[in-house]
Design a protein around this motif. Sequence first.
Motif, PDB file in Angstrom:
ATOM      1  N   GLU A  31     154.747   1.047 -85.825  1.00  0.00           N
ATOM      2  CA  GLU A  31     153.881   0.520 -86.886  1.00  0.00           C
ATOM      3  C   GLU A  31     153.642  -0.976 -86.680  1.00  0.00           C
ATOM      4  OE1 GLU A  31     155.644   1.371 -90.724  1.00  0.00           O
ATOM      5  OE2 GLU A  31     156.395   3.291 -90.010  1.00  0.00           O
ATOM      6  N   ARG A  43     146.613  -7.793 -98.421  1.00  0.00           N
ATOM      7  CA  ARG A  43     146.992  -8.286 -97.085  1.00  0.00           C
ATOM      8  C   ARG A  43     148.120  -9.325 -97.161  1.00  0.00           C
ATOM      9  NH1 ARG A  43     141.475  -9.329 -97.050  1.00  0.00           N
ATOM     10  NH2 ARG A  43     141.801 -11.338 -96.082  1.00  0.00           N
ATOM     11  N   PHE A  45     146.371 -10.663 -91.940  1.00  0.00           N
ATOM     12  CA  PHE A  45     147.002 -10.892 -93.234  1.00  0.00           C
ATOM     13  C   PHE A  45     146.382 -12.125 -93.874  1.00  0.00           C
ATOM     14  CE2 PHE A  45     150.269  -8.213 -91.337  1.00  0.00           C
ATOM     15  CZ  PHE A  45     150.604  -7.394 -92.410  1.00  0.00           C
ATOM     16  N   GLU A  47     151.284  -3.045 -87.033  1.00  0.00           N
ATOM     17  CA  GLU A  47     150.499  -3.825 -87.991  1.00  0.00           C
ATOM     18  C   GLU A  47     151.131  -3.846 -89.377  1.00  0.00           C
ATOM     19  OE1 GLU A  47     146.383  -2.810 -87.862  1.00  0.00           O
ATOM     20  OE2 GLU A  47     146.254  -3.221 -85.720  1.00  0.00           O
ATOM     21  N   GLU A  48     152.249  -3.110 -89.532  1.00  0.00           N
ATOM     22  CA  GLU A  48     152.903  -3.053 -90.836  1.00  0.00           C
ATOM     23  C   GLU A  48     154.354  -3.526 -90.799  1.00  0.00           C
ATOM     24  OE1 GLU A  48     152.407   0.855 -92.434  1.00  0.00           O
ATOM     25  OE2 GLU A  48     150.229   0.705 -92.431  1.00  0.00           O
ATOM     26  N   LEU A  62     154.885  -5.340 -94.131  1.00  0.00           N
ATOM     27  CA  LEU A  62     153.752  -5.255 -95.050  1.00  0.00           C
ATOM     28  C   LEU A  62     154.278  -5.150 -96.477  1.00  0.00           C
ATOM     29  CD1 LEU A  62     150.648  -4.777 -95.535  1.00  0.00           C
ATOM     30  CD2 LEU A  62     151.173  -2.342 -95.361  1.00  0.00           C
ATOM     31  N   ASN A  86     151.798  -5.695 -99.281  1.00  0.00           N
ATOM     32  CA  ASN A  86     150.671  -5.223-100.071  1.00  0.00           C
ATOM     33  C   ASN A  86     149.475  -5.086 -99.143  1.00  0.00           C
ATOM     34  OD1 ASN A  86     148.181  -5.414-101.701  1.00  0.00           O
ATOM     35  ND2 ASN A  86     149.589  -5.737-103.427  1.00  0.00           N
ATOM     36  N   LYS A  87     149.068  -3.850 -98.889  1.00  0.00           N
ATOM     37  CA  LYS A  87     147.975  -3.603 -97.940  1.00  0.00           C
ATOM     38  C   LYS A  87     146.631  -4.117 -98.463  1.00  0.00           C
ATOM     39  CE  LYS A  87     146.217  -0.083 -94.865  1.00  0.00           C
ATOM     40  NZ  LYS A  87     146.525   1.204 -94.256  1.00  0.00           N
ATOM     41  N   ARG A  88     146.313  -3.816 -99.716  1.00  0.00           N
ATOM     42  CA  ARG A  88     145.017  -4.203-100.267  1.00  0.00           C
ATOM     43  C   ARG A  88     144.841  -5.717-100.264  1.00  0.00           C
ATOM     44  NH1 ARG A  88     143.481  -6.004-104.938  1.00  0.00           N
ATOM     45  NH2 ARG A  88     145.453  -5.535-105.943  1.00  0.00           N
TER      46      ARG A  88
END
Length: 179
Positions: free
Chosen positions: A56, A89, A125, A58-59, A83, A85-87
Amino acid sequence: MSVVPGNGVRLRRANGGDVDFLVELMTHEDVEPYMAGSRARDRDGLLAEIDRSEAEPEEFGRFVVEVERDGGWVRAGGMGFELANKRSRIANLGNLAIHPDFRGHRISDDAAKLLQRHLLFDLGFHRLQLEIYGINERAQHHAERAGFVHEGARRLAYWRHGEWVDGALYGLVREDLEP
């Protein structure tokens, strides 16, 4: 990812060959008291983090900090992100540890700036955040030198080594690094 600036510090994703170094680092008597109680310190836990970092990218990231010595690269520390908070970033940073043999040369500052740029500009991000035990003044000074803004504290939030300690909160947003 392997970023090599002119100052002889680089980051790369940790791999299975780094696990013994990371175990030694995370359990070192001068490092362990300042690491979050929930952080992996044993071989299996660190291998699981390395596997997740590879699966993963990117996370989640587990990185090794290397310095140039005698024409080669040697391990000097580790750091990571996750990560949050994805929304929005947002990434949480953590696990920053420089082996005591390499302290005093601002390696952590250079490595932190490399990770910041990678997360903000390569992975997209917008906000990076971290929390440091209030008893860890050296890490708080590092965070400020690396460009993080002190945003507050969680008073007496963590039971660590027989006492309640504060958590110092720091943040950095993409706009802090853009011209």
